[in-house]
Design a protein around this motif. Sequence first.
Motif, PDB file in Angstrom:
ATOM      1  N   ILE A  83       0.857  -1.199   0.000  1.00  0.00           N
ATOM      2  CA  ILE A  83       0.000   0.000   0.000  1.00  0.00           C
ATOM      3  C   ILE A  83       0.884   1.236   0.000  1.00  0.00           C
ATOM      4  O   ILE A  83       1.718   1.426   0.889  1.00  0.00           O
ATOM      5  CB  ILE A  83      -0.923   0.011   1.236  1.00  0.00           C
ATOM      6  CG1 ILE A  83      -1.852  -1.209   1.192  1.00  0.00           C
ATOM      7  CG2 ILE A  83      -1.737   1.298   1.274  1.00  0.00           C
ATOM      8  CD1 ILE A  83      -2.833  -1.272   2.344  1.00  0.00           C
ATOM      9  N   ASN A  84       0.693   2.051  -1.020  1.00  0.00           N
ATOM     10  CA  ASN A  84       1.374   3.343  -1.115  1.00  0.00           C
ATOM     11  C   ASN A  84       0.319   4.440  -1.111  1.00  0.00           C
ATOM     12  O   ASN A  84      -0.864   4.181  -1.354  1.00  0.00           O
ATOM     13  CB  ASN A  84       2.167   3.429  -2.427  1.00  0.00           C
ATOM     14  CG  ASN A  84       3.306   2.423  -2.472  1.00  0.00           C
ATOM     15  OD1 ASN A  84       4.380   2.685  -1.955  1.00  0.00           O
ATOM     16  ND2 ASN A  84       3.073   1.269  -3.058  1.00  0.00           N
ATOM     17  N   TYR A  85       0.790   5.669  -0.899  1.00  0.00           N
ATOM     18  CA  TYR A  85      -0.126   6.820  -0.896  1.00  0.00           C
ATOM     19  C   TYR A  85      -0.943   6.871  -2.197  1.00  0.00           C
ATOM     20  O   TYR A  85      -2.152   7.113  -2.183  1.00  0.00           O
ATOM     21  CB  TYR A  85       0.704   8.096  -0.730  1.00  0.00           C
ATOM     22  CG  TYR A  85      -0.120   9.306  -0.399  1.00  0.00           C
ATOM     23  CD1 TYR A  85      -0.615   9.504   0.893  1.00  0.00           C
ATOM     24  CD2 TYR A  85      -0.418  10.253  -1.370  1.00  0.00           C
ATOM     25  CE1 TYR A  85      -1.383  10.606   1.191  1.00  0.00           C
ATOM     26  CE2 TYR A  85      -1.182  11.362  -1.075  1.00  0.00           C
ATOM     27  CZ  TYR A  85      -1.656  11.537   0.210  1.00  0.00           C
ATOM     28  OH  TYR A  85      -2.423  12.627   0.509  1.00  0.00           O
ATOM     29  N   LYS A  86      -0.257   6.578  -3.310  1.00  0.00           N
ATOM     30  CA  LYS A  86      -0.923   6.613  -4.624  1.00  0.00           C
ATOM     31  C   LYS A  86      -2.062   5.589  -4.704  1.00  0.00           C
ATOM     32  O   LYS A  86      -3.062   5.817  -5.384  1.00  0.00           O
ATOM     33  CB  LYS A  86       0.132   6.289  -5.687  1.00  0.00           C
ATOM     34  CG  LYS A  86      -0.026   7.003  -6.995  1.00  0.00           C
ATOM     35  CD  LYS A  86       1.252   6.734  -7.791  1.00  0.00           C
ATOM     36  CE  LYS A  86       1.247   7.305  -9.148  1.00  0.00           C
ATOM     37  NZ  LYS A  86       2.482   6.980  -9.870  1.00  0.00           N
ATOM     38  N   ASP A  87      -1.900   4.442  -4.015  1.00  0.00           N
ATOM     39  CA  ASP A  87      -2.950   3.426  -4.008  1.00  0.00           C
ATOM     40  C   ASP A  87      -4.166   3.927  -3.226  1.00  0.00           C
ATOM     41  O   ASP A  87      -5.305   3.604  -3.575  1.00  0.00           O
ATOM     42  CB  ASP A  87      -2.440   2.127  -3.375  1.00  0.00           C
ATOM     43  CG  ASP A  87      -1.247   1.556  -4.130  1.00  0.00           C
ATOM     44  OD1 ASP A  87      -1.284   1.550  -5.374  1.00  0.00           O
ATOM     45  OD2 ASP A  87      -0.282   1.147  -3.464  1.00  0.00           O
ATOM     46  N   GLY A  88      -3.883   4.702  -2.159  1.00  0.00           N
ATOM     47  CA  GLY A  88      -4.985   5.327  -1.416  1.00  0.00           C
ATOM     48  C   GLY A  88      -5.770   6.251  -2.333  1.00  0.00           C
ATOM     49  O   GLY A  88      -7.007   6.219  -2.381  1.00  0.00           O
ATOM     50  N   LEU A  89      -5.035   7.057  -3.092  1.00  0.00           N
ATOM     51  CA  LEU A  89      -5.701   7.981  -4.024  1.00  0.00           C
ATOM     52  C   LEU A  89      -6.481   7.205  -5.092  1.00  0.00           C
ATOM     53  O   LEU A  89      -7.613   7.574  -5.432  1.00  0.00           O
ATOM     54  CB  LEU A  89      -4.661   8.882  -4.708  1.00  0.00           C
ATOM     55  CG  LEU A  89      -3.957   9.911  -3.817  1.00  0.00           C
ATOM     56  CD1 LEU A  89      -2.877  10.638  -4.613  1.00  0.00           C
ATOM     57  CD2 LEU A  89      -4.949  10.916  -3.231  1.00  0.00           C
ATOM     58  N   ALA A  90      -5.870   6.127  -5.609  1.00  0.00           N
ATOM     59  CA  ALA A  90      -6.529   5.351  -6.674  1.00  0.00           C
ATOM     60  C   ALA A  90      -7.821   4.703  -6.186  1.00  0.00           C
ATOM     61  O   ALA A  90      -8.705   4.402  -6.982  1.00  0.00           O
ATOM     62  CB  ALA A  90      -5.577   4.276  -7.192  1.00  0.00           C
ATOM     63  N   SER A  91      -7.926   4.524  -4.878  1.00  0.00           N
ATOM     64  CA  SER A  91      -9.099   3.852  -4.320  1.00  0.00           C
ATOM     65  C   SER A  91     -10.086   4.831  -3.718  1.00  0.00           C
ATOM     66  O   SER A  91     -10.984   4.428  -2.978  1.00  0.00           O
ATOM     67  CB  SER A  91      -8.655   2.849  -3.246  1.00  0.00           C
ATOM     68  OG  SER A  91      -7.625   2.057  -3.754  1.00  0.00           O
TER      69      SER A  91
ATOM     70  N   LEU B  35      -6.563   1.035   3.142  1.00  0.00           N
ATOM     71  CA  LEU B  35      -6.254   2.091   2.171  1.00  0.00           C
ATOM     72  C   LEU B  35      -6.690   3.471   2.677  1.00  0.00           C
ATOM     73  O   LEU B  35      -6.048   4.480   2.400  1.00  0.00           O
ATOM     74  CB  LEU B  35      -6.956   1.800   0.842  1.00  0.00           C
ATOM     75  CG  LEU B  35      -6.272   0.747  -0.038  1.00  0.00           C
ATOM     76  CD1 LEU B  35      -7.241   0.201  -1.074  1.00  0.00           C
ATOM     77  CD2 LEU B  35      -5.045   1.332  -0.719  1.00  0.00           C
ATOM     78  N   SER B  36      -7.793   3.497   3.433  1.00  0.00           N
ATOM     79  CA  SER B  36      -8.288   4.801   3.900  1.00  0.00           C
ATOM     80  C   SER B  36      -7.346   5.407   4.952  1.00  0.00           C
ATOM     81  O   SER B  36      -7.239   6.617   5.079  1.00  0.00           O
ATOM     82  CB  SER B  36      -9.714   4.689   4.440  1.00  0.00           C
ATOM     83  OG  SER B  36      -9.695   3.950   5.622  1.00  0.00           O
ATOM     84  N   LEU B  37      -6.610   4.551   5.704  1.00  0.00           N
ATOM     85  CA  LEU B  37      -5.686   5.055   6.737  1.00  0.00           C
ATOM     86  C   LEU B  37      -4.588   5.919   6.132  1.00  0.00           C
ATOM     87  O   LEU B  37      -4.216   6.966   6.678  1.00  0.00           O
ATOM     88  CB  LEU B  37      -4.997   3.884   7.451  1.00  0.00           C
ATOM     89  CG  LEU B  37      -5.755   3.100   8.483  1.00  0.00           C
ATOM     90  CD1 LEU B  37      -4.852   2.018   9.048  1.00  0.00           C
ATOM     91  CD2 LEU B  37      -6.213   4.033   9.599  1.00  0.00           C
TER      92      LEU B  37
END
Length: 330
Positions: free
Chosen positions: A43-51, A314-316
Amino acid sequence: MSELFKALVVDKTDNNFSVTIKNLSFDDLPAGDVLIRTAYSSINYKDGLASSPDGKIVRSYPFVPGIDLAGVVVSSQDPRFQEGDEVIATSYEIGVSHYGGYSEYARIPGDWIVPLPSGLSLKEAMAYGTAGFTAALSIQRLEENGLTPDLGKVLVTGATGGVGSLAVAMLAKRGYHVVASTGKEAEHDYLHNLGATEIISREEVYNGKIRALDKQLWAGAVDPVGGEYLASVLSKIQYNGAVAVSGLTAGGNVPTTVFPFILRGVSLLGIDSVYCPMEVRKELWNRMAADLKPSGLLETISQEATLEELPETLSLILKGQAKGRFVVTI
Ligand SMILES: NC(=O)c1ccc[n+]([C@@H]2O[C@H](COP(=O)([O-])OP(=O)(O)OC[C@H]3O[C@@H](n4cnc5c(N)ncnc54)[C@H](OP(=O)(O)O)[C@@H]3O)[C@@H](O)[C@H]2O)c1
């Protein structure tokens, strides 16, 4: 091999945004030379954004996020890869416009794939992931610019984050006096365990005022935070020092002046993991399996999550509440 497999799918219509685990077929996967059974993602910051509905990362829906994956080759039309090879695939278009790692299978162009170096397991590779690669590239660029442990202290901003945690641990392994800046008072023990010598608050880096030139405190800095923090860091870098900037957690505008550059010879080094050339990428992964590899990569720095736990985890990261790295077992 079953006809259907599981993946985390994000979808967006006019009225609805959804993040759900679905069954996909091999025909759903994008074009690519190499079919990989994904073992782990991260999990990367970009994955948080993508989700998230307003992340502005995903180009078209439905989509499978996950900018990182590590797994075993199932079949390959690329002569460089054979069935059974253990491989890493991160960055390029993966998890942005090409289905990514949150899927039991991924089909990836051979040009985007790195063979797993000896000295690293698939799980360790994803404990690093793009965040670890970015931290390693930051350190490599700082050292190419002349940084050595005897020149002074090295600052890491956003120290409990993915890039930050790995930068602290890798710099400590290389013998640097690491100053870790964090907004999380409860995580000082964690940072000491990673090897931080000193821990300072975010306010000690940037307290609302930015001087053109301030007291010279650090020989170098790894900065994934950006924004006003970067401007403030630049004003406190020692003569001929450098800052490796990789992120914009605190914002994309950097209100600095030319003075650190023209009066102190400070260098600002841009770090891009996405299109980093393959030769540099392979060499750096080899270093991450050897002289840069910190102790506690799995035990201290990373936590585990399953595909099913992804939506919550991912939301964290988007709330700035994540600590270290998450390895996702696929
Ligand atoms: N250039 C590249 O190739 C590349 C590659 C990977 C990541 N990135 C970027 O690097 C950045 C960090 O990524 P990451 O994976 O390390 O994210 P992360 O795990 O969320 O870490 C960011 C850290 O920044 C600190 N922080 C959060 N909100 C802040 C705020 N408002 N002001 C100051 N500090 C704040 C927090 O650490 P503390 O609580 O310890 O202060 C947080 O843990 C992101 O912008 C990401 O897109 C770029």
